[in-house]
Design a protein around this motif. Structure first.
Motif, short mmCIF file in Angstrom:
data_model
loop_
_atom_site.label_atom_id
_atom_site.label_comp_id
_atom_site.label_asym_id
_atom_site.label_seq_id
_atom_site.Cartn_x
_atom_site.Cartn_y
_atom_site.Cartn_z
N ILE A 291 31.44 54.07 107.28
CA ILE A 291 31.81 53.20 106.26
C ILE A 291 31.32 53.36 105.02
O ILE A 291 31.97 53.27 104.07
N SER A 297 36.01 47.44 102.53
CA SER A 297 35.93 47.39 103.99
C SER A 297 36.75 46.00 104.10
O SER A 297 37.02 45.08 103.35
N LYS A 314 29.22 42.82 110.99
CA LYS A 314 30.01 43.91 110.49
C LYS A 314 29.93 43.45 108.80
O LYS A 314 30.09 44.56 108.14
N TYR A 318 28.71 46.14 106.27
CA TYR A 318 29.57 46.65 105.03
C TYR A 318 28.55 46.69 103.66
O TYR A 318 28.48 47.59 102.91
N THR A 323 29.82 48.85 100.71
CA THR A 323 31.34 48.90 100.68
C THR A 323 31.75 47.53 100.54
O THR A 323 31.70 46.64 101.50
N ILE A 325 33.67 44.14 100.48
CA ILE A 325 34.39 43.39 101.51
C ILE A 325 35.85 42.68 100.88
O ILE A 325 35.62 41.99 100.22
N CYS A 375 26.15 44.53 96.74
CA CYS A 375 25.88 44.62 98.36
C CYS A 375 24.66 45.29 98.61
O CYS A 375 23.94 44.66 99.38
#
Length: 397
Positions: A291, A297, A314, A318, A323, A325, A375
């Motif tokens: 990932i 993602s 998930k 992520y 990463t 989304i 993130c």
């Protein structure tokens, strides 16, 4: 004197998936908080038992050294022509073996039985033995079962659903404390209770050691999907996204497992989608590495009301890997993504909108970098296990 806790769970390390990882984290962090913790579980079997013969999956030496605190009950494999009957016998055997083991330990002086649902059959074991063991019950709710059964349209026997809804109420009432992994579950549970009780929000998330700085990415733009390919996930939209990414020459990694995996692979073969690579199930550490090497993602849940209360593991994985989304979700998960600007969320079934955002992030490196930073900020501030476990430790102590 330290409190003594017995964790009852079907899923535990090295079983892949968010449930097994969650139980491992609770076991390790309660142990570090001076709580005497033991685990009662079954031999790892999801998605299949044979894969755990590979020692690669047994990659946490801290847990490997504590085998004296972990009891793994063997479960026989029974094959029936009806998959529902097979599953039922599987759960009934688990319940029987847990009841027998708890009865054997009834005088071992546990202060708490920490039991996780779904499935509900292990909860029955704790319910039946709570008085002989003189232990309080901490009920962890990871899914609103049986509502999720109707949500995936896998079961439509109304009288059985009504029976399980009755059992669900009893389950909430018999708990001394309820733990939830999504804030969206709280109102549903309160509605089922005649007398309100303590509900603790203990979300999934990363461990401190998993927050690794994202390395410079390869020049080739990569998109990733990691997680279950089952009834709750919208496999049809995933197929559409795979085809659209292929048409734009974008590499798509799919780290998937579950009952729809074969169907998805067949679709890739039929459509000759050579830009899509399906990876075999692997350890959490290697999953996060994959990932982390991706730019964007993808996440999906079926567009039914019950899943609006779910925060998929998930999505947090992520974010842990920084990463951004692009997700086909609504409710709690969509709010988290939008409010923290960690990506985009769409309730529409039109995957063209999702593709547009993937392409936008591909072209706008500044926007991509800003969302990557968001993130990391989000999971560090709200979802770090080392911080959130204190909510549970304070109550146990």
């Amino acid at each position: 004197m330290p409190k003594k806790v017995l964790i009852l769970t079907q899923n535990f390390y090295p079983a892949i998936g968010s449930a097994g990882n969650r139980m491992k984290n609770i076991f390790q962090l309660l142990s570090k908080a001076d709580v005497q913790v033991e685990v009662l579980t079954i031999e790892p079997s999801y998605p299949n038992k044979n894969m755990y013969k590979d020692r690669t999956f047994w990659d946490d030496e801290d847990v490997n050294k504590q085998t004296d605190k972990i009891t793994r009950l063997p479960i026989k494999s029974r094959k029936f022509t009806n998959k529902l009957i097979s599953r039922l016998f599987f759960y009934l055997e688990i319940m029987y073996r847990f009841i027998f083991e708890l009865w054997r330990r009834r005088k071992d002086g546990y202060d708490y039985l920490y039991v996780s649902t779904p499935p509900i059959f292990i909860v029955f074991s704790a319910w039946l033995l709570r008085r002989p063991m003189k232990a309080k019950i901490i009920l962890e709710v990871r899914d609103l079962w049986p509502d999720s059964l109707t949500g995936v349209k896998s079961f439509d026997q109304k009288w059985i659903i009504r029976f399980f809804q009755f059992v669900e109420k009893k389950m909430y009432h018999m708990a001394d404390l309820i733990v939830i992994n999504s804030k969206g579950f709280a109102s549903h549970i309160h509605e089922k209770l005649k007398k309100q009780k303590k509900i603790v929000f203990l979300p999934n998330g990363p461990r401190q050691k998993e927050l690794i700085e994202k390395s410079p990415l390869d020049e080739e733009f990569r998109v990733v999907y990691a997680g279950n390919l089952g009834l709750a996930q919208d496999i049809d939209r995933l197929k559409q996204v795979a085809q659209q990414l292929h048409e734009h020459g974008i590499h798509f990694d799919v780290l998937g497992y579950g009952m729809k995996t074969k169907e998805f692979k067949q679709f890739l073969t039929d459509k000759q989608l050579t830009n899509v690579q399906v990876h075999k199930p692997t350890t959490r550490r290697k999953s996060l590495e994959l990932i982390r090497k991706s730019h964007v993602s993808i996440a999906f849940l079926n567009d039914v009301e019950v899943f609006s209360t779910v925060l998929p593991g998930k999505v947090l994985d992520y974010m842990t890997c920084q990463t951004p989304i692009v997700a086909g979700v609504k409710g709690i998960a969509a709010d988290l993504i939008r409010e923290n600007q960690t990506g985009y969320a769409f309730s529409s079934n039109d995957t063209t909108l999702m593709l547009e955002k993937v392409l936008e992030l591909k072209e706008d490196q500044e926007l991509l970098a800003r969302m990557q930073a968001n993130c990391l900020t989000t999971v560090t501030k709200h979802f770090l296990w080392e911080h959130n476990i204190e909510r549970l430790v304070d109550i146990i102590e």
